[in-house]
Design an enzyme around this catalytic site. Structure first.
Site, mmCIF file in Angstrom:
data_model
loop_
_atom_site.group_PDB
_atom_site.id
_atom_site.type_symbol
_atom_site.label_atom_id
_atom_site.label_comp_id
_atom_site.label_asym_id
_atom_site.label_seq_id
_atom_site.Cartn_x
_atom_site.Cartn_y
_atom_site.Cartn_z
ATOM 1 N N GLU A 233 107.268 -12.103 90.287
ATOM 2 C CA GLU A 233 106.251 -12.135 89.365
ATOM 3 C C GLU A 233 106.366 -13.183 88.360
ATOM 4 O OE1 GLU A 233 104.569 -8.342 88.024
ATOM 5 O OE2 GLU A 233 106.295 -7.249 88.914
ATOM 6 N N CYS B 36 106.154 -17.820 81.996
ATOM 7 C CA CYS B 36 107.325 -17.064 82.249
ATOM 8 C C CYS B 36 107.803 -16.712 83.665
ATOM 9 C CB CYS B 36 106.823 -15.790 81.506
ATOM 10 S SG CYS B 36 108.285 -14.389 81.617
ATOM 11 N N CYS C 176 116.390 -6.901 89.799
ATOM 12 C CA CYS C 176 117.663 -7.398 88.762
ATOM 13 C C CYS C 176 118.654 -6.381 88.897
ATOM 14 C CB CYS C 176 117.081 -7.290 87.354
ATOM 15 S SG CYS C 176 118.311 -7.937 86.174
ATOM 16 N N CYS D 204 119.347 -2.573 82.314
ATOM 17 C CA CYS D 204 118.657 -2.518 80.775
ATOM 18 C C CYS D 204 117.540 -1.043 81.031
ATOM 19 C CB CYS D 204 117.866 -3.592 80.519
ATOM 20 S SG CYS D 204 119.007 -5.096 80.413
ATOM 21 N N CYS E 226 113.590 -1.418 80.617
ATOM 22 C CA CYS E 226 113.042 -2.593 81.686
ATOM 23 C C CYS E 226 112.646 -1.893 82.986
ATOM 24 C CB CYS E 226 114.032 -3.801 81.482
ATOM 25 S SG CYS E 226 113.484 -4.983 82.971
ATOM 26 N N CYS F 192 106.287 -8.099 77.816
ATOM 27 C CA CYS F 192 107.701 -8.218 78.338
ATOM 28 C C CYS F 192 108.305 -6.674 78.694
ATOM 29 C CB CYS F 192 108.672 -8.457 77.125
ATOM 30 S SG CYS F 192 108.371 -10.176 76.500
HETATM 31 S S1 SF4 Z 1 115.631 -6.676 80.816
HETATM 32 FE FE1 SF4 Z 1 115.244 -6.093 82.891
HETATM 33 S S2 SF4 Z 1 115.031 -8.209 84.112
HETATM 34 FE FE2 SF4 Z 1 116.133 -8.592 81.928
HETATM 35 S S3 SF4 Z 1 118.325 -8.488 82.328
HETATM 36 FE FE3 SF4 Z 1 117.666 -6.541 81.817
HETATM 37 S S4 SF4 Z 1 117.303 -5.275 83.636
HETATM 38 FE FE4 SF4 Z 1 117.289 -7.553 84.092
#
Ligand code: SF4
Length: 356
Positions: free
Chosen positions: A84, A97, A104, A108, A111, A335
């Site tokens: 993306e 971006c 990933c 987090c 996210c 974000c």
């Molecule tokens: S915010 Fe999302 S994309 Fe960024 S490091 Fe954490 S899990 Fe990975």
């Protein structure tokens, strides 16, 4: 490939070195995405190139355009993985971006990309191509870009875990015979991979650094960003302090602080954050980012008056703080929202659906 690599590549094909420079310009400056479009190359050579190489690998699956002009692209790699990219037009410059990984590996909790896990780290080519596709879509293939372009490695993935691809991509993009986007125009955002922060500080022509903090204490950060268990706040900020020695006179580095309603936005947490940063005497600024709702995540954005109060407390303790305006929320481009929209055309949504 860098210009030097392309030159070596064509020499192996018994072609003169200038052909390598010609192809580099066609790919990176004219932003062409196939050898067949390079009509200034002899036809037989183009046929030979098609046999041995590929000029582009990403395909655009879908594109959404926000009412604020932000464009979000869902692309697919040659092996079918989602990528993306978001193009954000602003008055004096554009910001792109980009993603450094498909999915990933970090978890987090605020996210949505985290739900995918790591699918694959992108190659340097796949990083550069995201920029080329976004610029071509906004301005037309090979057309001049009227404003400067800033890049932020804040899409899907942890860029510090894609370090080699990222550094090579930045080298290719900074070439004056190509896109000519110099490292000074690039910001790399990390969840806090401490050894890479130290390594980045030693690179002479390095991009700017942003660190996603999200919490003022280890206890809360362990919960929101589990990478904190490996590199807790004191260790992270000590690495930032070392990084500070590499800052140019007017440069600051940035802490991103996503604001989650009733989780990390209390006045007391603002005081804790200011004390933490002041204790390390860091030349930094804090960007407060109201959380962007993304369907399956259990968080709400902080209320505007909370954000303001948090900002005031930081400032009263001498910490520079800014509130970031969300862009492209209506197309799930803001974000933390990448992978949010569930449509049949969205490969990430489809995968999330399978995971659910
Ligand atoms: S915010 Fe999302 S994309 Fe960024 S490091 Fe954490 S899990 Fe990975």
């Amino acid at each position: 490939m860098t210009q030097a690599e392309l030159t070596a590549f064509v020499e192996e094909m018994n072609e003169p070195p200038y052909r390598g420079r010609q192809i580099f310009g066609a790919l990176q400056q004219r932003r062409l995405r196939s050898f067949d479009e390079m009509t200034d190359l002899p036809k037989e050579f183009r046929a030979k190139l098609n046999e041995h190489a590929t000029a582009s690998t990403l395909t655009v699956e879908s594109r959404y355009i926000s009412e604020d002009g932000t464009r979000r692209y869902l692309m697919k790699t040659h092996d079918g993985l989602p990528v993306e990219t978001v193009f954000i037009p602003e008055e004096r410059r554009d910001t792109i971006c980009f993603s450094s990984q498909s999915g990933c590996p970090l978890q987090c909790s605020f996210c949505l990309t985290a739900k995918l896990g790591l699918l694959r780290t992108l190659t340097a080519g796949e990083i550069v191509e995201q920029i080329i596709i976004a610029l071509n879509d906004a301005y037309g293939e090979g057309q001049r870009t009227p404003r400067g372009t800033n890049l932020v490695a804040m899409g899907a993935g942890e860029p510090m875990l894609a370090f080699d691809s990222l550094m090579k991509a930045l080298k290719i993009m900074s070439d004056p015979k190509g896109l000519h986007i110099v490292s000074n125009r690039v910001t790399v955002s990390t969840a806090g991979i401490v050894p890479r922060i130290r390594e980045l500080a030693t690179i002479e022509d390095r991009p700017h650094l942003a660190i996603s903090l999200a919490a003022p204490t280890d206890e809360l950060r362990n919960e929101l960003m589990p990478i904190n268990k490996k590199w807790p706040l004191e260790e992270l900020l000590a690495a930032c302090k070392e990084f500070e020695r590499s800052l140019k006179p007017n440069e600051r580095f940035t802490f991103e602080y996503v604001m989650l309603d009733a989780v990390n936005d209390a006045d007391e947490q603002a005081r804790q954050l200011a004390n933490l940063l002041n204790r390390h005497a860091l030349r930094a600024k804090v960007n407060l980012i109201p959380h962007n709702p993304a369907d399956p995540l259990p968080y709400r954005p902080s209320k505007p008056e909370r954000v303001e109060s948090f900002k005031r407390i930081l400032e009263s303790k001498g910490v520079h703080a800014f509130v970031r305006r969300p862009r492209g929320r209506d197309i799930y481009a803001a974000c933390g929202q990448l992978a949010a929209r569930r449509t049949a055309a969205n490969p990430i949504a489809a995968m999330l659906h399978q995971l659910a």
